[in-house]
Design a protein around this motif. Structure first.
Motif, short mmCIF file in Angstrom:
data_model
loop_
_atom_site.label_atom_id
_atom_site.label_comp_id
_atom_site.label_asym_id
_atom_site.label_seq_id
_atom_site.Cartn_x
_atom_site.Cartn_y
_atom_site.Cartn_z
N VAL A 22 83.48 46.48 115.67
CA VAL A 22 83.67 46.31 114.23
C VAL A 22 85.02 45.66 113.96
N LEU A 23 86.02 46.08 114.68
CA LEU A 23 87.36 45.51 114.52
C LEU A 23 87.39 44.04 114.97
N ARG A 24 86.76 43.74 116.08
CA ARG A 24 86.70 42.37 116.58
C ARG A 24 86.07 41.45 115.52
N GLN A 25 84.98 41.92 114.93
CA GLN A 25 84.31 41.11 113.90
C GLN A 25 85.19 40.98 112.65
N ALA A 26 85.92 42.03 112.31
CA ALA A 26 86.82 41.96 111.15
C ALA A 26 87.92 40.93 111.39
N TYR A 27 88.43 40.84 112.62
CA TYR A 27 89.44 39.83 112.95
C TYR A 27 88.86 38.43 112.79
N LEU A 28 87.65 38.22 113.31
CA LEU A 28 87.00 36.91 113.20
C LEU A 28 86.74 36.56 111.74
N ASP A 29 86.28 37.52 110.95
CA ASP A 29 86.04 37.29 109.52
C ASP A 29 87.35 36.93 108.82
N HIS A 30 88.42 37.64 109.18
CA HIS A 30 89.73 37.38 108.57
C HIS A 30 90.16 35.93 108.86
N LEU A 31 90.02 35.51 110.09
CA LEU A 31 90.42 34.15 110.45
C LEU A 31 89.54 33.11 109.75
N ALA A 32 88.25 33.40 109.61
CA ALA A 32 87.35 32.47 108.92
C ALA A 32 87.74 32.33 107.44
N GLU A 33 88.23 33.40 106.85
CA GLU A 33 88.62 33.38 105.44
C GLU A 33 90.05 32.90 105.21
N HIS A 34 90.87 32.95 106.26
CA HIS A 34 92.30 32.62 106.13
C HIS A 34 92.72 31.64 107.22
N PRO A 35 92.69 30.35 106.93
CA PRO A 35 93.14 29.36 107.92
C PRO A 35 94.60 29.60 108.36
N ASP A 36 95.38 30.31 107.53
CA ASP A 36 96.77 30.64 107.87
C ASP A 36 96.90 32.05 108.45
N GLY A 37 95.78 32.63 108.86
CA GLY A 37 95.75 34.02 109.32
C GLY A 37 96.48 34.33 110.61
N MET A 38 97.04 33.31 111.24
CA MET A 38 97.83 33.53 112.46
C MET A 38 99.30 33.78 112.14
N TRP A 39 99.71 33.53 110.91
CA TRP A 39 101.13 33.46 110.60
C TRP A 39 101.58 34.56 109.66
N LYS A 40 102.81 34.96 109.80
CA LYS A 40 103.43 36.01 108.98
C LYS A 40 103.32 35.70 107.49
N ALA A 41 103.28 34.45 107.13
CA ALA A 41 103.21 34.05 105.72
C ALA A 41 101.89 34.46 105.07
N CYS A 42 100.87 34.77 105.84
CA CYS A 42 99.58 35.18 105.28
C CYS A 42 99.71 36.63 104.82
N GLU A 43 99.83 36.81 103.52
CA GLU A 43 100.10 38.13 102.94
C GLU A 43 98.91 39.08 103.02
N ASP A 44 97.69 38.55 103.23
CA ASP A 44 96.52 39.41 103.36
C ASP A 44 96.41 40.02 104.75
N GLY A 45 97.31 39.63 105.63
CA GLY A 45 97.31 40.13 107.01
C GLY A 45 97.35 38.97 107.98
N HIS A 46 97.76 39.25 109.20
CA HIS A 46 97.86 38.19 110.19
C HIS A 46 97.69 38.74 111.60
N ILE A 47 97.23 37.86 112.46
CA ILE A 47 97.07 38.20 113.88
C ILE A 47 98.46 38.35 114.50
N THR A 48 98.63 39.40 115.28
CA THR A 48 99.85 39.58 116.06
C THR A 48 99.43 39.76 117.52
N ALA A 49 100.40 39.68 118.42
CA ALA A 49 100.12 39.83 119.85
C ALA A 49 101.12 40.80 120.44
#
Length: 174
Positions: A22-49
């Motif tokens: 469920v979490l994996r799919q939520a990450y993929l959905d987030h990236l599909a909805e947010h082209p800037d979802g890799m970066w801190k500037a994305c206020e709706d959340g962002h991928i971290t490592a």
């Protein structure tokens, strides 16, 4: 390939336990909805490592007392434009925050996913495990209040459940 494309590919190919699906799919959905979802500037959340630094020779992991969150955590943080892959971002964060050169990520890709709220936004953390070289000596970075080795059993006494689950998953991967 961009970091965004790498993240999508890593997440699409991730084979984890059912509880992570469920979490994996939520990450993929987030990236599909947010082209800037890799970066801190994305206020709706962002991928971290992040990278759990492990010393299997001595049965221990290295945790950082995070300066802002004041919690014992694995090394990790925001992706940067120079990161070519999520694995590279995790390894960079692990090296910077531990002060240990020569870390090596465990093969097989990420160990776990963990979504958590931070002061800046939701972090959609992609968690790796990194092996410390024999005789590794840590050095505190400016992002840490402290840096300390804990035996596997001690982690439950100092860290939250997300860190405990990451240690367990990393040990299973060993």
């Amino acid at each position: 390939m961009s970091l965004y494309d790498d993240a999508v590919l890593v997440l699409k190919n991730l084979k984890n336990d059912e509880d992570q699906e469920v979490l994996r799919q939520a990450y993929l959905d987030h990236l599909a909805e947010h082209p800037d979802g890799m970066w801190k500037a994305c206020e709706d959340g962002h991928i971290t490592a992040s990278a759990m630094v492990i010393d299997p020779e001595h049965g221990r992991v290295l945790l950082t007392l995070h300066r802002k969150l004041r919690m014992w955590l694995q090394m990790g943080g925001h992706c940067e434009p120079a990161d070519e892959t999520l694995a590279a971002a995790a390894l960079r964060e692990g090296t910077e925050e531990s002060g240990i050169s020569g870390l090596r990520l465990l093969p097989g890709g990420p160990v776990r996913l963990d979504r958590h709220r931070t002061p800046c936004a939701w972090h959609l953390d992609v968690q790796y495990a990194a092996l410390a070289p024999s005789g590794a000596v840590e050095a505190i970075s400016d992002e840490s209040l402290d840096l300390r080795w804990f035996t596997y059993d001690e982690v439950t006494e100092v860290a939250d459940e997300s860190v405990v689950r990451l240690v367990e998953a990393a040990r299973a991967r060993l």
